[in-house]
Design an enzyme around this catalytic site. Sequence first.
Site, PDB file in Angstrom:
ATOM      1  N   ASP A 145       0.855  -1.192   0.000  1.00 41.95           N
ATOM      2  CA  ASP A 145       0.000   0.000   0.000  1.00 41.95           C
ATOM      3  C   ASP A 145       0.888   1.238   0.000  1.00 41.95           C
ATOM      4  O   ASP A 145       1.202   1.811   1.041  1.00 41.95           O
ATOM      5  CB  ASP A 145      -0.945  -0.040   1.205  1.00 41.95           C
ATOM      6  CG  ASP A 145      -1.952  -1.169   1.089  1.00 41.95           C
ATOM      7  OD1 ASP A 145      -2.405  -1.462  -0.044  1.00 41.95           O
ATOM      8  OD2 ASP A 145      -2.296  -1.780   2.119  1.00 41.95           O
ATOM      9  N   LYS A 205       1.034  -8.117  -2.704  1.00 42.96           N
ATOM     10  CA  LYS A 205      -0.367  -7.753  -2.936  1.00 42.96           C
ATOM     11  C   LYS A 205      -0.437  -6.308  -3.404  1.00 42.96           C
ATOM     12  O   LYS A 205       0.041  -5.396  -2.732  1.00 42.96           O
ATOM     13  CB  LYS A 205      -1.193  -7.910  -1.652  1.00 42.96           C
ATOM     14  CG  LYS A 205      -2.677  -7.614  -1.886  1.00 42.96           C
ATOM     15  CD  LYS A 205      -3.481  -7.762  -0.613  1.00 42.96           C
ATOM     16  CE  LYS A 205      -3.557  -6.518   0.219  1.00 42.96           C
ATOM     17  NZ  LYS A 205      -4.310  -5.399  -0.376  1.00 42.96           N
ATOM     18  N   ASP A 241      -5.535  -6.964  -5.598  1.00 41.28           N
ATOM     19  CA  ASP A 241      -6.650  -6.786  -4.651  1.00 41.28           C
ATOM     20  C   ASP A 241      -7.444  -5.546  -5.048  1.00 41.28           C
ATOM     21  O   ASP A 241      -7.328  -4.499  -4.425  1.00 41.28           O
ATOM     22  CB  ASP A 241      -6.038  -6.647  -3.245  1.00 41.28           C
ATOM     23  CG  ASP A 241      -7.064  -6.394  -2.151  1.00 41.28           C
ATOM     24  OD1 ASP A 241      -8.249  -6.731  -2.333  1.00 41.28           O
ATOM     25  OD2 ASP A 241      -6.658  -5.865  -1.100  1.00 41.28           O
ATOM     26  N   HIS A 280     -16.724  -4.970  -8.035  1.00 43.82           N
ATOM     27  CA  HIS A 280     -18.137  -5.051  -7.622  1.00 43.82           C
ATOM     28  C   HIS A 280     -18.923  -4.208  -8.620  1.00 43.82           C
ATOM     29  O   HIS A 280     -18.942  -2.980  -8.532  1.00 43.82           O
ATOM     30  CB  HIS A 280     -18.282  -4.498  -6.199  1.00 43.82           C
ATOM     31  CG  HIS A 280     -19.638  -4.715  -5.597  1.00 43.82           C
ATOM     32  ND1 HIS A 280     -19.938  -4.357  -4.309  1.00 43.82           N
ATOM     33  CD2 HIS A 280     -20.764  -5.261  -6.099  1.00 43.82           C
ATOM     34  CE1 HIS A 280     -21.201  -4.670  -4.042  1.00 43.82           C
ATOM     35  NE2 HIS A 280     -21.723  -5.212  -5.126  1.00 43.82           N
ATOM     36  N   ILE A 304     -21.850  -4.717 -12.403  1.00 46.02           N
ATOM     37  CA  ILE A 304     -22.757  -5.650 -13.064  1.00 46.02           C
ATOM     38  C   ILE A 304     -21.926  -6.777 -13.690  1.00 46.02           C
ATOM     39  O   ILE A 304     -20.742  -6.593 -13.999  1.00 46.02           O
ATOM     40  CB  ILE A 304     -23.636  -4.951 -14.124  1.00 46.02           C
ATOM     41  CG1 ILE A 304     -22.775  -4.285 -15.204  1.00 46.02           C
ATOM     42  CG2 ILE A 304     -24.569  -3.936 -13.458  1.00 46.02           C
ATOM     43  CD1 ILE A 304     -23.585  -3.766 -16.386  1.00 46.02           C
ATOM     44  N   PRO A 305     -22.528  -7.968 -13.855  1.00 46.01           N
ATOM     45  CA  PRO A 305     -21.747  -9.124 -14.314  1.00 46.01           C
ATOM     46  C   PRO A 305     -20.946  -8.869 -15.590  1.00 46.01           C
ATOM     47  O   PRO A 305     -19.770  -9.258 -15.677  1.00 46.01           O
ATOM     48  CB  PRO A 305     -22.820 -10.203 -14.526  1.00 46.01           C
ATOM     49  CG  PRO A 305     -23.873  -9.869 -13.523  1.00 46.01           C
ATOM     50  CD  PRO A 305     -23.921  -8.361 -13.483  1.00 46.01           C
ATOM     51  N   ASN A 306     -21.536  -8.202 -16.573  1.00 45.14           N
ATOM     52  CA  ASN A 306     -20.828  -8.003 -17.837  1.00 45.14           C
ATOM     53  C   ASN A 306     -19.559  -7.169 -17.651  1.00 45.14           C
ATOM     54  O   ASN A 306     -18.511  -7.451 -18.241  1.00 45.14           O
ATOM     55  CB  ASN A 306     -21.772  -7.327 -18.834  1.00 45.14           C
ATOM     56  CG  ASN A 306     -21.175  -7.264 -20.218  1.00 45.14           C
ATOM     57  OD1 ASN A 306     -20.818  -8.292 -20.788  1.00 45.14           O
ATOM     58  ND2 ASN A 306     -21.022  -6.062 -20.747  1.00 45.14           N
ATOM     59  N   THR A 307     -19.652  -6.164 -16.795  1.00 44.68           N
ATOM     60  CA  THR A 307     -18.492  -5.295 -16.541  1.00 44.68           C
ATOM     61  C   THR A 307     -17.427  -6.049 -15.748  1.00 44.68           C
ATOM     62  O   THR A 307     -16.228  -5.923 -16.022  1.00 44.68           O
ATOM     63  CB  THR A 307     -18.957  -4.034 -15.777  1.00 44.68           C
ATOM     64  OG1 THR A 307     -19.925  -3.366 -16.586  1.00 44.68           O
ATOM     65  CG2 THR A 307     -17.807  -3.092 -15.483  1.00 44.68           C
ATOM     66  N   GLN A 318      -8.189  -1.627  11.623  1.00 40.07           N
ATOM     67  CA  GLN A 318      -8.740  -2.977  11.543  1.00 40.07           C
ATOM     68  C   GLN A 318      -9.531  -3.290  12.811  1.00 40.07           C
ATOM     69  O   GLN A 318      -9.118  -2.926  13.915  1.00 40.07           O
ATOM     70  CB  GLN A 318      -7.614  -4.007  11.383  1.00 40.07           C
ATOM     71  CG  GLN A 318      -6.800  -3.835  10.106  1.00 40.07           C
ATOM     72  CD  GLN A 318      -7.526  -4.361   8.863  1.00 40.07           C
ATOM     73  OE1 GLN A 318      -8.733  -4.569   8.883  1.00 40.07           O
ATOM     74  NE2 GLN A 318      -6.788  -4.545   7.786  1.00 40.07           N
ATOM     75  N   GLY A 324       0.082  -5.812   5.956  1.00 36.77           N
ATOM     76  CA  GLY A 324       0.505  -4.513   5.449  1.00 36.77           C
ATOM     77  C   GLY A 324       1.332  -3.773   6.469  1.00 36.77           C
ATOM     78  O   GLY A 324       2.524  -4.039   6.659  1.00 36.77           O
ATOM     79  N   ARG A 325       0.671  -2.840   7.160  1.00 38.01           N
ATOM     80  CA  ARG A 325       1.402  -1.891   8.012  1.00 38.01           C
ATOM     81  C   ARG A 325       2.357  -2.496   9.044  1.00 38.01           C
ATOM     82  O   ARG A 325       3.414  -1.888   9.289  1.00 38.01           O
ATOM     83  CB  ARG A 325       0.405  -0.918   8.657  1.00 38.01           C
ATOM     84  CG  ARG A 325      -0.112   0.097   7.646  1.00 38.01           C
ATOM     85  CD  ARG A 325      -1.393   0.759   8.073  1.00 38.01           C
ATOM     86  NE  ARG A 325      -2.507  -0.187   8.010  1.00 38.01           N
ATOM     87  CZ  ARG A 325      -3.767   0.141   8.296  1.00 38.01           C
ATOM     88  NH1 ARG A 325      -4.059   1.378   8.664  1.00 38.01           N
ATOM     89  NH2 ARG A 325      -4.712  -0.765   8.201  1.00 38.01           N
TER      90      ARG A 325
HETATM   91  O1  C5P Z   1      -1.938  -2.579   6.820  1.00 33.85           O
HETATM   92  P1  C5P Z   1      -2.832  -3.762   6.986  1.00 33.85           P
HETATM   93  O2  C5P Z   1      -2.122  -5.014   7.467  1.00 33.85           O
HETATM   94  O3  C5P Z   1      -4.092  -3.443   7.775  1.00 33.85           O
HETATM   95  O4  C5P Z   1      -3.290  -4.079   5.486  1.00 33.85           O
HETATM   96  C1  C5P Z   1      -4.298  -4.998   5.177  1.00 33.85           C
HETATM   97  C2  C5P Z   1      -4.447  -5.037   3.682  1.00 33.85           C
HETATM   98  O5  C5P Z   1      -5.473  -5.978   3.365  1.00 33.85           O
HETATM   99  C3  C5P Z   1      -4.880  -3.718   3.040  1.00 33.85           C
HETATM  100  O6  C5P Z   1      -4.210  -3.659   1.790  1.00 33.85           O
HETATM  101  C4  C5P Z   1      -6.373  -3.854   2.833  1.00 33.85           C
HETATM  102  O7  C5P Z   1      -6.803  -3.170   1.679  1.00 33.85           O
HETATM  103  C5  C5P Z   1      -6.513  -5.357   2.617  1.00 33.85           C
HETATM  104  N1  C5P Z   1      -7.807  -5.942   2.964  1.00 33.85           N
HETATM  105  C6  C5P Z   1      -8.370  -5.878   4.226  1.00 33.85           C
HETATM  106  N2  C5P Z   1      -9.585  -6.453   4.482  1.00 33.85           N
HETATM  107  C7  C5P Z   1     -10.216  -7.117   3.504  1.00 33.85           C
HETATM  108  C8  C5P Z   1      -9.657  -7.204   2.215  1.00 33.85           C
HETATM  109  C9  C5P Z   1      -8.422  -6.617   1.985  1.00 33.85           C
HETATM  110  O8  C5P Z   1      -7.767  -5.301   5.133  1.00 33.85           O
HETATM  111  N3  C5P Z   1     -11.363  -7.740   3.756  1.00 33.85           N
END
Ligand code: C5P
Length: 242
Positions: free
Chosen positions: A17, A39, A66, A70, A72-75, A199, A219-220
């Site tokens: 990220d 990712k 990632d 989300h 419509i199905p065609n898109t 989170q 991530g972080r």
């Molecule tokens: O920094 P952190 O560990 O919170 O990053 C989690 C990563 O997972 C982020 O890139 C976030 O967009 C992704 N993610 C999430 N929850 C989900 C799907 C993806 O935190 N349900």
Amino acid sequence: MTLTRDEAAARIMVALDRPDAAAAESLIRALDGIPCWLKVGMELFYAAGPAFVAGLKERGYRVFLDVKMHDIPNTVKGGAMSLTRLGVDLFNVHAAGGVRMMEAALEGAEAASGGRPRPRVIAVTQLTSTSREVLNGEIGIPGTPEEAVVRYALLAKRAGLDGVVASAREARAVKAACGAGFLAVTPGIRPASAPADDQARITTPREALEAGADYLVIGRPITAAPDPRAAFESILKELIGA
Ligand code: C5P
């Protein structure tokens, strides 16, 4: 479960990220030689674009795109074809789009794979930032997050998808409902010493593996650490022998 160092590393998906390719590149360099997944989410993909992702594949990285489609199905089918042509290993859609939309994602992946194995396609169930209060009071979905996640996971399975993104707190219930081979990719991972950030439903890396998570999205705790490589290594130590 006993894992070697490389097996444990291959279960970690580092969330790049970062606002642009240069910033992502310095993180990738810090982790050079570690056989983890990378990712690429919305922040980096919208800035660095398809060429950056294709470049990661040319360099041999396993890539989870990632972008949580989300529509419509065609898109979604068209989007899935474009993502598949980049050669990514895994991408995702929102289960809230319904069975037909998820089937369309698979159709797109199959149509664009050109004889190669198609990328795996998984569904986002409930974001790991969603607390029960938000689920019930704002989004209007009754019950516990686990109930909502399992219902979405069963929909994803019905559509033929390969698995789901869910909190590790729900991984056991997902596997019980959908089978051991149905992938559980789990964000919301926090080593005991790390802050939760935004989170809501978090687990430690070791708890996540023990709950049956196939891949841990982190991530972080790695990317915001003063020394990302050292942070990665300390998570690995926690996982080996878990
Ligand atoms: O920094 P952190 O560990 O919170 O990053 C989690 C990563 O997972 C982020 O890139 C976030 O967009 C992704 N993610 C999430 N929850 C989900 C799907 C993806 O935190 N349900």
